[in-house]
Design an enzyme around this catalytic site. Structure first.
Site, PDB file in Angstrom:
ATOM      1  N   HIS A  63       0.959  -1.237   0.034  1.00 11.14           N
ATOM      2  CA  HIS A  63      -0.074  -0.018   0.030  1.00 11.14           C
ATOM      3  C   HIS A  63       0.819   1.237  -0.023  1.00 11.14           C
ATOM      4  O   HIS A  63       1.307   1.869   1.157  1.00 11.14           O
ATOM      5  CB  HIS A  63      -0.797   0.031   1.123  1.00 11.14           C
ATOM      6  CG  HIS A  63      -1.967   0.842   1.154  1.00 11.14           C
ATOM      7  ND1 HIS A  63      -3.221   0.631   1.819  1.00 11.14           N
ATOM      8  CD2 HIS A  63      -2.086   2.278   0.693  1.00 11.14           C
ATOM      9  CE1 HIS A  63      -4.072   1.900   1.452  1.00 11.14           C
ATOM     10  NE2 HIS A  63      -3.352   2.666   1.136  1.00 11.14           N
ATOM     11  N   LEU A  66       2.463   6.636  -5.150  1.00 11.74           N
ATOM     12  CA  LEU A  66       3.683   7.163  -5.546  1.00 11.74           C
ATOM     13  C   LEU A  66       3.165   8.427  -6.376  1.00 11.74           C
ATOM     14  O   LEU A  66       4.030   9.193  -6.971  1.00 11.74           O
ATOM     15  CB  LEU A  66       4.298   6.193  -6.489  1.00 11.74           C
ATOM     16  CG  LEU A  66       4.781   4.714  -5.885  1.00 11.74           C
ATOM     17  CD1 LEU A  66       5.699   4.058  -6.757  1.00 11.74           C
ATOM     18  CD2 LEU A  66       6.246   5.574  -4.895  1.00 11.74           C
ATOM     19  N   ARG A  67       1.907   8.679  -6.579  1.00 10.27           N
ATOM     20  CA  ARG A  67       1.469  10.199  -7.065  1.00 10.27           C
ATOM     21  C   ARG A  67       1.633  10.309  -8.499  1.00 10.27           C
ATOM     22  O   ARG A  67       1.365  11.338  -9.015  1.00 10.27           O
ATOM     23  CB  ARG A  67       1.965  11.252  -6.172  1.00 10.27           C
ATOM     24  CG  ARG A  67       1.766  11.085  -4.829  1.00 10.27           C
ATOM     25  CD  ARG A  67       0.476  11.358  -4.433  1.00 10.27           C
ATOM     26  NE  ARG A  67       0.049  11.362  -3.016  1.00 10.27           N
ATOM     27  CZ  ARG A  67      -1.051  10.734  -2.313  1.00 10.27           C
ATOM     28  NH1 ARG A  67      -1.821  10.034  -3.227  1.00 10.27           N
ATOM     29  NH2 ARG A  67      -1.134  11.276  -1.162  1.00 10.27           N
ATOM     30  N   ASN A  97      -5.046   5.735  -7.356  1.00 13.00           N
ATOM     31  CA  ASN A  97      -5.493   7.029  -7.233  1.00 13.00           C
ATOM     32  C   ASN A  97      -4.573   7.913  -7.819  1.00 13.00           C
ATOM     33  O   ASN A  97      -4.183   9.131  -7.154  1.00 13.00           O
ATOM     34  CB  ASN A  97      -6.135   7.390  -5.880  1.00 13.00           C
ATOM     35  CG  ASN A  97      -5.077   7.571  -4.691  1.00 13.00           C
ATOM     36  OD1 ASN A  97      -3.885   6.881  -4.967  1.00 13.00           O
ATOM     37  ND2 ASN A  97      -5.326   8.022  -3.713  1.00 13.00           N
ATOM     38  N   ASP A 157      -8.457   2.565  -3.445  1.00 13.12           N
ATOM     39  CA  ASP A 157      -7.943   3.236  -2.211  1.00 13.12           C
ATOM     40  C   ASP A 157      -7.919   4.754  -2.349  1.00 13.12           C
ATOM     41  O   ASP A 157      -7.713   5.270  -3.244  1.00 13.12           O
ATOM     42  CB  ASP A 157      -6.713   2.845  -1.976  1.00 13.12           C
ATOM     43  CG  ASP A 157      -6.323   3.115  -0.608  1.00 13.12           C
ATOM     44  OD1 ASP A 157      -6.986   2.937   0.562  1.00 13.12           O
ATOM     45  OD2 ASP A 157      -5.250   4.100  -0.374  1.00 13.12           O
ATOM     46  N   HIS A 237      -5.651  -0.716   5.701  1.00 15.92           N
ATOM     47  CA  HIS A 237      -5.481  -0.077   7.212  1.00 15.92           C
ATOM     48  C   HIS A 237      -6.750  -0.011   8.168  1.00 15.92           C
ATOM     49  O   HIS A 237      -7.289   0.751   8.209  1.00 15.92           O
ATOM     50  CB  HIS A 237      -5.235   1.355   6.662  1.00 15.92           C
ATOM     51  CG  HIS A 237      -6.177   2.020   5.680  1.00 15.92           C
ATOM     52  ND1 HIS A 237      -7.322   2.015   5.382  1.00 15.92           N
ATOM     53  CD2 HIS A 237      -5.644   2.378   4.387  1.00 15.92           C
ATOM     54  CE1 HIS A 237      -7.864   2.431   4.657  1.00 15.92           C
ATOM     55  NE2 HIS A 237      -6.879   2.849   3.584  1.00 15.92           N
ATOM     56  N   ASN A 283      -6.527   9.332   6.992  1.00 19.11           N
ATOM     57  CA  ASN A 283      -7.574   8.397   6.475  1.00 19.11           C
ATOM     58  C   ASN A 283      -7.365   6.802   6.417  1.00 19.11           C
ATOM     59  O   ASN A 283      -6.272   6.422   5.615  1.00 19.11           O
ATOM     60  CB  ASN A 283      -8.177   8.916   5.506  1.00 19.11           C
ATOM     61  CG  ASN A 283      -9.320   8.116   4.777  1.00 19.11           C
ATOM     62  OD1 ASN A 283      -9.783   6.937   5.396  1.00 19.11           O
ATOM     63  ND2 ASN A 283     -10.100   8.724   3.777  1.00 19.11           N
ATOM     64  N   ASP A 310       0.872   2.628   3.835  1.00 16.70           N
ATOM     65  CA  ASP A 310      -0.056   3.910   3.273  1.00 16.70           C
ATOM     66  C   ASP A 310       0.636   5.439   3.123  1.00 16.70           C
ATOM     67  O   ASP A 310       0.098   6.386   3.442  1.00 16.70           O
ATOM     68  CB  ASP A 310      -1.130   3.869   4.229  1.00 16.70           C
ATOM     69  CG  ASP A 310      -2.535   4.626   3.431  1.00 16.70           C
ATOM     70  OD1 ASP A 310      -2.383   5.328   2.467  1.00 16.70           O
ATOM     71  OD2 ASP A 310      -3.370   5.114   4.081  1.00 16.70           O
TER      72      ASP A 310
HETATM   73 ZN   LIG Z   1      -6.971   4.151   1.978  1.00  9.13          ZN
END
Ligand SMILES: [Zn+2]
Length: 437
Positions: A63, A66-67, A97, A157, A237, A283, A310
């Protein structure tokens, strides 16, 4: 003995006097990317002094954000790979995402190639479950699985797949290629505007509460769906005592579910939010001392299968603002092993052999990554981290390899340092620093 090593090693490397899984001091010889010998008094073309270091299989993160593509101002695949290597990782799963979202074969192959080009860790893209993370139609799961990236982990996610019919179809679909759906368990109708854990403290601080049941209700639903369709579910998470109880119950019924906890949910309670410092905004939110105890106990008894970071980098302008306006998330790759040392090893809850399970072997199994998370034995790929658990290091965000500085451990002194990391036999970290090729 000093480290005598050059870059781009062609011959063999011997790791001298390492403590293999905390059980036995020995030498490890790496030849052509493989562990070729383990025993005393080995020699190689080059050597690394591992005195005082525990040797573990290279860490695997299920998880990681890396954007790239889209938010290269926060992180790139290269900067995230450097942070991962520095933290002892040899494999990370890059969450979907991004912008564009990793919901097609084209985008996951792009991320996979960027990882190959960086060459510091195995970057395994996670595919989105739904198109554009919108929660309305399934993404091209089969095409992503068949792509060069060979995606096996699918997740929206950041958002929850909250439509139960869509979640059911995703669980059915991934069975064809032995995939897994990794759920971000958050009932959106129960968390509208939520800012921190719901409890006495949220009332006192005047921040909108995020109830535990918003997480637990989705996990309860999803383990039942996984049982109904006979598929594989992973829960991201876990943060509440109730969530641990539900996973424990599901496993006792034989449901094929795995679960993760983050280092920050093992370490912090919601008390730190009293500072209103958005570095602690995350989150799911940081929870109570009772929840922290429950996730530690769940990890120790195997109810929770893995630690996953995360790692969520954000640039300063998204975090250095008032609490309600700040982005959710904190970085975590570089500090993960020290936090697990502090919360689980030094407390006697996990042995180093069990740390290898929860941070390398189990996450590789869940992600179906066959050349990672292998036991440290002759013939295994030479993915290894050397960690000195007795060094005390003060966290300096400006020393981070990540593209972002939002570490919640800044100014804290943490126990342990990654001294060296080897990725398929090549050093990616030596003397605590990323090796630049
Ligand atoms: Zn998440």
């Amino acid at each position: 003995m000093s480290n005598q090593i050059s870059k781009n090693v062609t011959g063999s490397i011997v790791l001298k006097n390492v403590n293999l899984l905390g059980q036995q001091v020995t030498d490890i010889l790496l030849t052509d990317g493989v562990i070729s010998q383990i025993g005393p008094n080995l020699s190689g073309n080059q050597q690394v002094d591992g005195t005082g270091c525990v040797a573990l299989p290279g860490l695997v993160d299920l998880h990681t954000h890396l954007r790239e593509p889209g938010r290269e101002d926060a992180e790139t695949v290269l900067s995230g790979s450097r942070a991962a290597a520095k933290g002892g990782f040899t494999c990370v799963h890059a969450m979907a995402n991004t912008n564009p979202v990793a919901d097609t074969a084209g985008v996951v192959e792009q991320v996979w190639r960027l990882g190959q080009d960086a060459g510091l860790v195995d970057v395994r893209p996670v595919g989105a479950v739904t198109k554009n993370l919108e929660g309305t139609a399934l993404a091209e799961l089969g095409a992503m699985a068949d792509s060069a990236a060979q995606v096996r982990v699918f997740s929206d996610d950041g958002k929850c797949v909250h439509d139960p019919a869509l979640m059911r179809r995703a669980l059915e679909y991934v069975k064809a290629f032995d995939g897994v759906v990794a759920q971000h368990a958050q009932e959106p109708r129960l968390t509208d505007g939520a800012q921190m854990n719901e409890g006495e403290l949220s009332g006192k601080l005047g921040l909108a509460g995020w109830p535990a049941v918003a997480e637990e209700a989705i996990i309860a639903r999803d383990v039942l769906l996984a049982e109904h369709v006979g598929s594989r579910l992973h829960v991201c998470h876990l943060s509440t005592a109730g969530s641990v109880e539900i996973i424990r119950w599901a496993k006792s019924r034989g449901i094929n579910v795995t679960a993760e906890v983050t280092p920050h949910h093992l370490f912090f309670t919601d008390e730190v939010v009293s500072s209103y410092d958005p570095i602690y905004k995350v989150n799911p939110p940081l929870r109570t001392a009772k929840d922290v105890q429950a996730v530690r106990d769940g990890l120790a008894d195997g109810t929770i299968d893995i630690v996953a970071t995360d790692h969520a980098p954000h640039p300063a302008e998204d975090k250095d603002c008032e609490w309600s306006a700040a982005a959710f998330g904190m970085t975590g790759l570089e500090s993960a092993l020290a936090i697990v040392n502090a919360t689980m090893v030094q407390t006697g809850k996990l042995t180093w052999g069990q740390v290898a399970q929860v941070m390398s072997i189990n996450p590789a199994k869940i992600g179906r990554v066959t050349d990672q998370g292998q036991p440290l034995e002759v013939g295994s790929p030479a993915n290894i981290v050397l960690f000195n658990p007795t060094v005390e290091l003060k966290v300096d965000p400006n020393q981070s390899e990540s593209g972002s500085r939002n570490t919640p451990y800044r100014e804290l002194t943490l126990p342990g340092q990654v001294v060296a990391t080897f990725f398929h036999g090549q050093p990616t970290v030596l003397a605590g620093q990323v090796v630049s090729y």
